[in-house]
Design an enzyme around this catalytic site. Structure first.
Site, PDB file in Angstrom:
ATOM      1  N   HIS A 198       1.485   0.850  15.973  1.00 18.00           N
ATOM      2  CA  HIS A 198       2.344   0.668  17.011  1.00 18.00           C
ATOM      3  C   HIS A 198       3.780   0.913  16.934  1.00 18.00           C
ATOM      4  CE1 HIS A 198       2.681  -2.998  15.308  1.00 18.00           C
ATOM      5  NE2 HIS A 198       1.414  -3.830  14.899  1.00 18.00           N
ATOM      6  N   HIS A 250       4.743  -1.101  13.234  1.00 18.31           N
ATOM      7  CA  HIS A 250       5.185   0.123  12.042  1.00 18.31           C
ATOM      8  C   HIS A 250       6.304   0.474  12.333  1.00 18.31           C
ATOM      9  CE1 HIS A 250       0.751  -1.049  13.165  1.00 18.31           C
ATOM     10  NE2 HIS A 250       1.055  -1.764  11.743  1.00 18.31           N
ATOM     11  N   CYS A 274     -10.201 -15.149   4.361  1.00 19.82           N
ATOM     12  CA  CYS A 274      -9.712 -14.928   5.411  1.00 19.82           C
ATOM     13  C   CYS A 274     -10.189 -13.597   5.248  1.00 19.82           C
ATOM     14  CB  CYS A 274      -9.026 -14.863   5.938  1.00 19.82           C
ATOM     15  SG  CYS A 274      -8.219 -13.780   7.665  1.00 19.82           S
ATOM     16  N   CYS A 295      -7.072 -11.113   6.239  1.00 23.42           N
ATOM     17  CA  CYS A 295      -5.428 -11.438   5.337  1.00 23.42           C
ATOM     18  C   CYS A 295      -6.052 -10.906   4.692  1.00 23.42           C
ATOM     19  CB  CYS A 295      -5.563 -12.874   5.522  1.00 23.42           C
ATOM     20  SG  CYS A 295      -4.396 -14.035   6.665  1.00 23.42           S
ATOM     21  N   CYS A 329      -7.400 -19.685   9.236  1.00 22.91           N
ATOM     22  CA  CYS A 329      -7.114 -19.211   8.727  1.00 22.91           C
ATOM     23  C   CYS A 329      -6.148 -20.045  10.165  1.00 22.91           C
ATOM     24  CB  CYS A 329      -6.830 -18.022   8.641  1.00 22.91           C
ATOM     25  SG  CYS A 329      -5.677 -16.497   8.976  1.00 22.91           S
ATOM     26  N   HIS A 357      -4.704 -15.373  11.704  1.00 21.41           N
ATOM     27  CA  HIS A 357      -5.721 -15.006  12.563  1.00 21.41           C
ATOM     28  C   HIS A 357      -6.399 -16.358  13.550  1.00 21.41           C
ATOM     29  CE1 HIS A 357      -5.127 -12.214   9.643  1.00 21.41           C
ATOM     30  NE2 HIS A 357      -4.966 -11.209  10.526  1.00 21.41           N
ATOM     31  N   LYS A 395       4.611 -12.076  17.681  1.00 24.36           N
ATOM     32  CA  LYS A 395       4.574 -11.329  16.438  1.00 24.36           C
ATOM     33  C   LYS A 395       3.959  -9.961  17.939  1.00 24.36           C
ATOM     34  CE  LYS A 395       3.544  -9.041  12.239  1.00 24.36           C
ATOM     35  NZ  LYS A 395       2.216  -9.037  11.452  1.00 24.36           N
ATOM     36  N   LYS A 437      -2.026  -5.603  16.571  1.00 24.84           N
ATOM     37  CA  LYS A 437      -2.911  -5.592  17.572  1.00 24.84           C
ATOM     38  C   LYS A 437      -4.396  -6.732  17.724  1.00 24.84           C
ATOM     39  CE  LYS A 437      -7.081  -2.679  17.648  1.00 24.84           C
ATOM     40  NZ  LYS A 437      -7.635  -2.154  18.563  1.00 24.84           N
TER      41      LYS A 437
HETATM   42  N1  MSP Z   1      -1.486  -2.698   3.576  1.00 22.12           N
HETATM   43  C1  MSP Z   1      -1.061  -3.607   3.601  1.00 22.12           C
HETATM   44  C2  MSP Z   1       0.550  -3.287   3.366  1.00 22.12           C
HETATM   45  C3  MSP Z   1       0.541  -2.629   1.901  1.00 22.12           C
HETATM   46  S1  MSP Z   1       2.125  -2.226   1.692  1.00 22.12           S
HETATM   47  C4  MSP Z   1       1.974  -2.028  -0.359  1.00 22.12           C
HETATM   48  C5  MSP Z   1      -0.264  -4.083   4.932  1.00 22.12           C
HETATM   49  N2  MSP Z   1      -0.281  -2.802   6.187  1.00 22.12           N
HETATM   50  S2  MSP Z   1      -0.372  -3.590   7.982  1.00 22.12           S
HETATM   51  O1  MSP Z   1      -0.168  -2.165   8.398  1.00 22.12           O
HETATM   52  O2  MSP Z   1      -0.951  -4.885   8.351  1.00 22.12           O
HETATM   53  O3  MSP Z   1       1.302  -2.926   8.266  1.00 22.12           O
HETATM   54  C6  MSP Z   1       2.193  -4.535   8.383  1.00 22.12           C
HETATM   55  C7  MSP Z   1       3.996  -3.644   8.070  1.00 22.12           C
HETATM   56  O4  MSP Z   1       3.828  -3.015   9.705  1.00 22.12           O
HETATM   57  C8  MSP Z   1       5.226  -4.871   8.533  1.00 22.12           C
HETATM   58  O5  MSP Z   1       5.147  -5.716   6.500  1.00 22.12           O
HETATM   59  C9  MSP Z   1       6.156  -4.915   8.985  1.00 22.12           C
HETATM   60  O6  MSP Z   1       6.297  -3.471   7.965  1.00 22.12           O
HETATM   61  C10 MSP Z   1       5.104  -4.048   9.945  1.00 22.12           C
HETATM   62  N3  MSP Z   1       4.741  -3.999  11.298  1.00 22.12           N
HETATM   63  C11 MSP Z   1       3.579  -5.085  11.527  1.00 22.12           C
HETATM   64  N4  MSP Z   1       3.634  -5.719  12.962  1.00 22.12           N
HETATM   65  C12 MSP Z   1       5.329  -5.525  13.133  1.00 22.12           C
HETATM   66  C13 MSP Z   1       6.170  -6.748  13.458  1.00 22.12           C
HETATM   67  N5  MSP Z   1       5.612  -7.235  15.169  1.00 22.12           N
HETATM   68  N6  MSP Z   1       7.518  -6.271  13.997  1.00 22.12           N
HETATM   69  C14 MSP Z   1       7.982  -6.283  12.225  1.00 22.12           C
HETATM   70  N7  MSP Z   1       6.996  -5.237  11.710  1.00 22.12           N
HETATM   71  C15 MSP Z   1       6.164  -4.776  12.194  1.00 22.12           C
HETATM   72  O7  MSP Z   1       0.545  -5.448   5.588  1.00 22.12           O
END
Ligand code: MSP
Length: 640
Positions: free
Chosen positions: A20, A23, A128, A131, A145, A148, A297, A300
């Site tokens: 999304h 990311h 959880c 997480c 949690c 979540h 935030k 998903k």
């Molecule tokens: N797989 C782990 C990361 C492992 S790194 C060794 C993870 N993945 S995740 O798919 O949940 O991605 C998290 C990251 O996505 C956040 O740290 C950020 O970079 C980005 N974001 C996800 N949602 C976001 C927002 N709503 N706002 C800003 N960044 C966002 O955690």
């Protein structure tokens, strides 16, 4: 090989859902940083990828009735394709299910185990799945949690532990000696805050009886590796740790980029893991805040996501990039809204940038036969000021980019564009054309040179736009291959011919009643008042028009145009949002009588629900004038 390497990583994203805009933000930031350092002449390596093991993925695969591997293959491919379609130029896309990664994870586990920092023990905690971690009683909220809101199960089992506690003092010292190890500072302080409590050892295994989908521990194959101990290692496995040329070149300059949700694994687990494995730690951890949608935030699991591809299709990739990089102060949270995106597009991109290029080139076409004049020596105070702003840009952008302050870098570039617009307004080349050809050439030459440099510095942020700017200015491109050292000098490019092109950013027209803006592909024509869209009197009567009085008014935070009004219509009070800030300072509105459409379906603008709409006239200059009864009447009176 290169004297000045630069290594930037994004988090590797979980493959339990497609990407999304949250990311996309992180990956676009990494792309921007990578482009900037390439422009500065560094040898850059930009890593992204996907995190594919663990409970969360196994469960998502089961729900999709696929094997974990088939599921991970499919979702990982959507991430890669999305980044490709967004034009992001990563050097490697790593997947944690690749054999070369799993080998490195096992080698590092073996090394830490052999050194005595991994031991076998028993552990009980509230787990959880979302997480992928245990929570203590203190951390839970009503047995749930905190992130979540799922009810947590108490799980007790024998597992392997990493002696993280042993590295607590070292990490505190390291953070003190290297104040910019974690930045911005608020996140360094947050990690120091975690470290004020005793650091517990980290449970790094999961019994295979409970979870199969992971990397087997090299010293006990009844267990798989905890997903964070696996995932973090991607940053070195991708560089072919321990012997790869990439590792030798890039690890000493590693910078990670993450969102604040994963601060603890990156700020605490990862440096201590590296220390235990005898690997030097990374140089900087750069942490950004959250994109919020309606105050929460974007995620998903909360059902609030916006697809980056849809937004890029609708408004253009560069408009999306610009909005993300300009709107968020790196480190803080920001609101994601289409209305704000369109406002930035129209005001900053279409108006300040697009118009400056267009009006300049129109004059070069008209007065100089399409030849871009060399700027020559400055002769007036105005010339010197413009050149001074342009020459100061490199330093200001470099300083902002060093600390990931993208909004500041863009502000500095906009100062140059604003200076360019002001310069044209003051020098009036259209008047010089009648009396002073030399001055005319100098003024247009200066403006074109300012635009060439603006394009150069904009290229990491809005790459396609920068290419168009250079092409129209007749500069030998592509900008993507230019280097700041040569191309960043004032006057670096010789005389040349302009190339006519399209407007950089067509304005996007939208009305507040229709929150789904659409790009105006053709210039809007004046609507004829006697149109064929006649309505019947019955249709008109369906409108509930009322007189109301403004009780309170304030600007909507983060918006350049919107005002939130509390209005009284008879006994009832309601909130209405109107795009009138440019014409009506909120304080002037209080007490005024206005006319509203009272039965309009409510809609939410920048997080504020608007119930109704103010009636106003717009004159040809775009000035908005509110409609009001000719003399005061009782609020709530019907308009017929
Ligand atoms: N797989 C782990 C990361 C492992 S790194 C060794 C993870 N993945 S995740 O798919 O949940 O991605 C998290 C990251 O996505 C956040 O740290 C950020 O970079 C980005 N974001 C996800 N949602 C976001 C927002 N709503 N706002 C800003 N960044 C966002 O955690």
């Amino acid at each position: 090989m290169s004297a000045d390497p630069f290594y930037i990583t994004t988090p590797i994203y979980y493959v339990n859902a497609p990407p999304h805009s949250g990311h996309a933000y992180t990956t676009i930031v990494a792309d921007t940083v990578a482009r900037y350092h390439r422009l500065a002449g560094r040898r850059v390596y930009f890593l992204t990828g996907t995190d594919e093991h663990g409970d969360k993925i196994a469960q998502a695969a089961a729900r999709a009735t696929e094997t974990p591997q088939a599921y991970a293959d499919r979702i990982s491919a959507t991430f890669r394709e999305t980044w490709q379609r967004l034009g992001l130029r990563f050097d490697q896309f790593i997947r944690t299910t690749e054999v070369r990664h799993t080998r490195v994870v096992q080698a590092i586990l073996q090394k830490i185990h052999a050194a005595g920092d991994i031991y076998f023990g028993e552990y009980g905690g509230h787990y959880c799945v979302g997480c992928e971690r245990f929570y203590t009683e203190k951390e839970m909220v009503d047995g749930r949690c905190p992130d979540h809101q799922t009810r947590l199960e108490f799980v007790k089992e024998q597992n392997y532990f990493f002696r993280m506690s042993r590295y607590q003092d070292w990490l505190i010292r390291h953070l003190q000696e290297r104040p910019d190890f974690i930045r911005p500072e608020r996140y360094r302080n947050e990690v120091l805050g975690f470290l004020r409590e005793p650091l517990e050892d980290l449970c790094i295994s999961r019994p295979r009886t409970r979870l199969e989908w992971g990397i087997p521990l090299p010293f006990d194959d009844r267990y798989v590796t905890y997903v964070w101990f696996d995932a973090l290692i991607n940053y070195v496995s991708a560089l072919d740790y321990p012997d790869g040329e990439l590792f030798g070149t890039f690890w000493p300059v590693a910078q990670h980029l993450i969102g604040k949700d994963i601060l603890k694994p990156h700020g605490v687990y990862w440096p201590t893991m590296l220390r235990a494995a005898g690997i030097p730690t990374y140089q900087h951890l750069n942490v950004h805040g959250y994109w919020l949608v309606d105050e929460a935030k974007m995620s998903k699991s909360r059902g609030r996501t916006l697809s980056p591809l849809d937004l890029a299709d609708k408004y253009g990739l560069d408009a999306l990039r610009y909005f993300l990089l300009r709107e968020m102060v790196f480190g803080l949270d920001a609101n994601f809204g289409e209305v704000a995106l369109v406002q930035r597009l129209n005001a900053d991109l279409a108006n300040d940038l697009g118009n400056l290029l267009q009006r300049t080139l129109t004059m070069v076409g008209r007065y100089c036969d399409g030849r871009i004049p060399a700027p020559g020596d400055p002769a007036t105070e105005g010339d010197r000021t413009l050149r001074g702003v342009a020459q100061g840009l490199a330093g200001r952008v470099a300083e902002a980019m060093e600390v990931f302050a993208f909004h500041r870098a863009l502000e500095a570039i906009w100062e140059l564009l604003n200076a360019g617009n002001k310069y044209l307004d003051e020098q009036k080349p259209w008047e010089l054309a009648k009396r002073d050809r030399e001055a005319l050439a100098r003024v247009l030459g200066h403006t074109c040179e300012a635009l060439r440099l603006a394009g150069l510095f904009l290229s990491p942020f809005v790459p396609a736009t920068a290419e168009k700017m250079w092409a129209q200015l007749g500069v030998t491109g592509p900008v993507a291959e230019a280097r700041l050292r040569e191309a960043g000098r004032w006057g670096a490019d010789g005389p040349r011919a302009m190339v006519r092109g399209e407007a950089l950013f067509p304005r996007v027209e939208f009305s507040l009643e229709d929150p789904g803006p659409s790009a105006a592909s053709a210039p809007t024509t004046e609507a004829s008042p006697a149109s064929s869209d006649e309505i019947t009197i019955e249709e008109f009567r369906r409108l509930d028009l009322r007189v109301a009085r403004v009780v309170e008014a304030r600007a909507v935070r983060g918006s350049k145009k919107l005002v939130e009004l509390k209005i009284a219509a008879g006994s009832e009070e309601r909130t209405v949002v109107a795009g009138i800030l440019l014409d009506y300072p909120p304080a002037e509105l209080v007490g005024k009588q206005v006319v509203i459409v009272a039965n309009l379906k409510p809609s939410t603008l920048m997080g504020v629900e608007s119930r109704g709409m103010l009636l106003a006239a717009t004159d040809p200059d775009g000035r908005i004038v509110l409609l009001a009864p000719e003399k005061p009447v009782a609020p709530g009176s019907k308009v017929k």
